[in-house]
Design a protein around this motif. Structure first.
Motif, PDB file in Angstrom:
ATOM      1  N   UNK A 260      27.628  40.476  16.248  1.00 44.16           N
ATOM      2  CA  UNK A 260      26.286  39.952  16.525  1.00 44.16           C
ATOM      3  C   UNK A 260      26.437  38.590  17.187  1.00 44.16           C
ATOM      4  N   UNK A 261      25.790  38.434  18.334  1.00 43.43           N
ATOM      5  CA  UNK A 261      25.910  37.193  19.102  1.00 43.43           C
ATOM      6  C   UNK A 261      24.600  36.417  19.082  1.00 43.43           C
ATOM      7  N   UNK A 262      24.721  35.116  18.903  1.00 43.36           N
ATOM      8  CA  UNK A 262      23.573  34.210  18.965  1.00 43.36           C
ATOM      9  C   UNK A 262      23.736  33.295  20.179  1.00 43.36           C
ATOM     10  N   UNK A 263      22.817  33.329  21.134  1.00 43.01           N
ATOM     11  CA  UNK A 263      22.853  32.333  22.204  1.00 43.01           C
ATOM     12  C   UNK A 263      22.670  30.934  21.607  1.00 43.01           C
ATOM     13  N   UNK A 264      23.265  29.951  22.232  1.00 46.85           N
ATOM     14  CA  UNK A 264      23.246  28.592  21.678  1.00 46.85           C
ATOM     15  C   UNK A 264      21.831  28.062  21.481  1.00 46.85           C
ATOM     16  N   UNK A 265      20.901  28.474  22.337  1.00 50.06           N
ATOM     17  CA  UNK A 265      19.542  27.924  22.244  1.00 50.06           C
ATOM     18  C   UNK A 265      18.817  28.363  20.971  1.00 50.06           C
ATOM     19  N   UNK A 266      19.310  29.408  20.304  1.00 52.40           N
ATOM     20  CA  UNK A 266      18.669  29.890  19.085  1.00 52.40           C
ATOM     21  C   UNK A 266      19.257  29.261  17.825  1.00 52.40           C
ATOM     22  N   UNK A 267      20.247  28.411  17.986  1.00 49.63           N
ATOM     23  CA  UNK A 267      20.917  27.801  16.831  1.00 49.63           C
ATOM     24  C   UNK A 267      20.663  26.296  16.836  1.00 49.63           C
ATOM     25  N   UNK A 268      20.249  25.767  15.695  1.00 53.86           N
ATOM     26  CA  UNK A 268      19.957  24.344  15.563  1.00 53.86           C
ATOM     27  C   UNK A 268      20.976  23.687  14.632  1.00 53.86           C
ATOM     28  N   UNK A 269      21.213  22.405  14.873  1.00 49.74           N
ATOM     29  CA  UNK A 269      22.091  21.622  14.003  1.00 49.74           C
ATOM     30  C   UNK A 269      21.215  20.768  13.099  1.00 49.74           C
ATOM     31  N   UNK A 270      21.266  21.058  11.791  1.00 50.72           N
ATOM     32  CA  UNK A 270      20.419  20.368  10.823  1.00 50.72           C
ATOM     33  C   UNK A 270      21.300  19.727   9.751  1.00 50.72           C
ATOM     34  N   UNK A 271      21.411  18.410   9.796  1.00 50.89           N
ATOM     35  CA  UNK A 271      22.186  17.654   8.806  1.00 50.89           C
ATOM     36  C   UNK A 271      23.610  18.200   8.658  1.00 50.89           C
ATOM     37  N   UNK A 272      24.254  18.408   9.789  1.00 52.40           N
ATOM     38  CA  UNK A 272      25.631  18.885   9.772  1.00 52.40           C
ATOM     39  C   UNK A 272      25.786  20.365   9.492  1.00 52.40           C
ATOM     40  N   UNK A 273      24.665  21.087   9.438  1.00 50.61           N
ATOM     41  CA  UNK A 273      24.693  22.522   9.166  1.00 50.61           C
ATOM     42  C   UNK A 273      24.114  23.282  10.360  1.00 50.61           C
TER      43      UNK A 273
ATOM     44  N   UNK B  84      13.828  35.688   3.298  1.00 57.71           N
ATOM     45  CA  UNK B  84      14.568  34.592   3.925  1.00 57.71           C
ATOM     46  C   UNK B  84      14.398  34.689   5.440  1.00 57.71           C
ATOM     47  N   UNK B  85      14.325  33.544   6.078  1.00 57.24           N
ATOM     48  CA  UNK B  85      14.150  33.549   7.526  1.00 57.24           C
ATOM     49  C   UNK B  85      15.288  32.846   8.264  1.00 57.24           C
ATOM     50  N   UNK B  86      16.273  32.330   7.507  1.00 53.90           N
ATOM     51  CA  UNK B  86      17.419  31.688   8.152  1.00 53.90           C
ATOM     52  C   UNK B  86      18.556  31.536   7.140  1.00 53.90           C
ATOM     53  N   UNK B  87      19.722  31.180   7.643  1.00 54.32           N
ATOM     54  CA  UNK B  87      20.839  30.817   6.768  1.00 54.32           C
ATOM     55  C   UNK B  87      21.612  29.690   7.439  1.00 54.32           C
ATOM     56  N   UNK B  88      22.365  28.948   6.638  1.00 50.11           N
ATOM     57  CA  UNK B  88      23.074  27.763   7.117  1.00 50.11           C
ATOM     58  C   UNK B  88      24.580  27.931   6.955  1.00 50.11           C
ATOM     59  N   UNK B  89      25.316  27.400   7.907  1.00 49.16           N
ATOM     60  CA  UNK B  89      26.773  27.369   7.844  1.00 49.16           C
ATOM     61  C   UNK B  89      27.247  25.988   8.289  1.00 49.16           C
ATOM     62  N   UNK B  90      28.341  25.498   7.713  1.00 53.23           N
ATOM     63  CA  UNK B  90      28.822  24.163   8.100  1.00 53.23           C
ATOM     64  C   UNK B  90      29.310  24.128   9.544  1.00 53.23           C
ATOM     65  N   UNK B  91      29.025  23.031  10.212  1.00 54.66           N
ATOM     66  CA  UNK B  91      29.452  22.834  11.592  1.00 54.66           C
ATOM     67  C   UNK B  91      30.861  22.250  11.611  1.00 54.66           C
TER      68      UNK B  91
END
Length: 230
Positions: free
Chosen positions: A76-89, A104-111
């Motif tokens: 599964x591929x996510x274009x960069x424009x659909x991914x946000x950086x929120x407090x290092x996540x 749930x409408x999103x999930x977070x992973x460490x950057x």
């Protein structure tokens, strides 16, 4: 369509057909479309190879892309424009259908700290042996050209002596391969014990875990050896 009327669909036609599919709607539209477009690319490759085969330019007949096995997973591929950086996540949003199903409408992973967020073009979730890996697609600066030199290193690969290296400036060294050999032997013994009395194509979660562990070990060994030699 190919099997019924012999027609190859394009991206727009397949998107239109699948837009009401519940699984299509479970993903973000961009992710779902990229998955579908990957199918289109596979059939385009098959079509091109079949033309060459029909003209006698290929000796082996190409095969139609197969269906994924039951329970099989896909990239599964996510274009960069659909991914946000929120407090290092990294924030990956999900489709409305997923929110309706699971709340749930999103999930977070460490950057990762060694990658520039702004340079990332795409994120790929790759399933392999019961694990999920997140791949980052980004542009790297062109490496500086290597200065020509007359120094030469001869490398003779083996088993116990994994790499026997001799240079033309009087230096030599050996990379020990006994650890790598031992890891492979242990893996082969465990696989043989688990599959004893079962069919040749038997596979389960334990085998997947063992295989992934062994692959990681081999990748680590190769990277360390390459870094040492270079």
């Amino acid at each position: 369509m190919l099997f019924k009327v012999g027609k190859y669909l394009n991206n727009a036609e397949l998107d239109k057909i699948m837009k009401t599919n519940v699984h299509f709607r479970a993903l973000r539209s961009a992710c779902a479309q990229q998955t579908l477009h990957g199918v289109i690319e596979s059939f385009k490759s098959y079509k091109a190879l079949k033309k060459k085969y029909d003209k006698g330019q290929l000796t082996d007949k190409p095969r139609v892309p197969k269906y994924r096995k039951k329970g099989g997973l896909s990239v599964v591929s996510y274009p960069a424009r659909w991914v946000k950086l929120v407090k290092g996540q990294l924030k990956f949003t999900l489709g409305k259908q997923v929110k309706a199903w699971f709340g749930i409408d999103h999930f977070l992973l460490p950057m990762p700290s060694n990658i520039d967020f702004k340079s990332i073009k795409e994120y790929r979730f790759v399933p392999r042996n019961g694990c999920f890996y997140l791949e980052f697609v980004y542009e790297r600066p062109k490496p500086k050209p290597v200065t020509p030199t007359e120094n030469v290193l001869g490398i003779d690969p083996g088993l116990n002596n994994w790499l026997t290296c001799v240079s033309n400036i009087g230096k030599s060294f050996i990379v020990d391969g006994r650890k790598v050999k031992s890891q492979n032997q242990w893996y082969n013994k465990r696989v043989s014990a688990i599959k004893k009395g079962k069919q040749c194509d038997y596979w389960d979660e334990q085998l997947a875990s063992l295989t992934e562990r062994r692959n990681c070990q081999m990748r680590d060994n190769v990277n360390k050896a390459a870094k040492f030699v270079v």
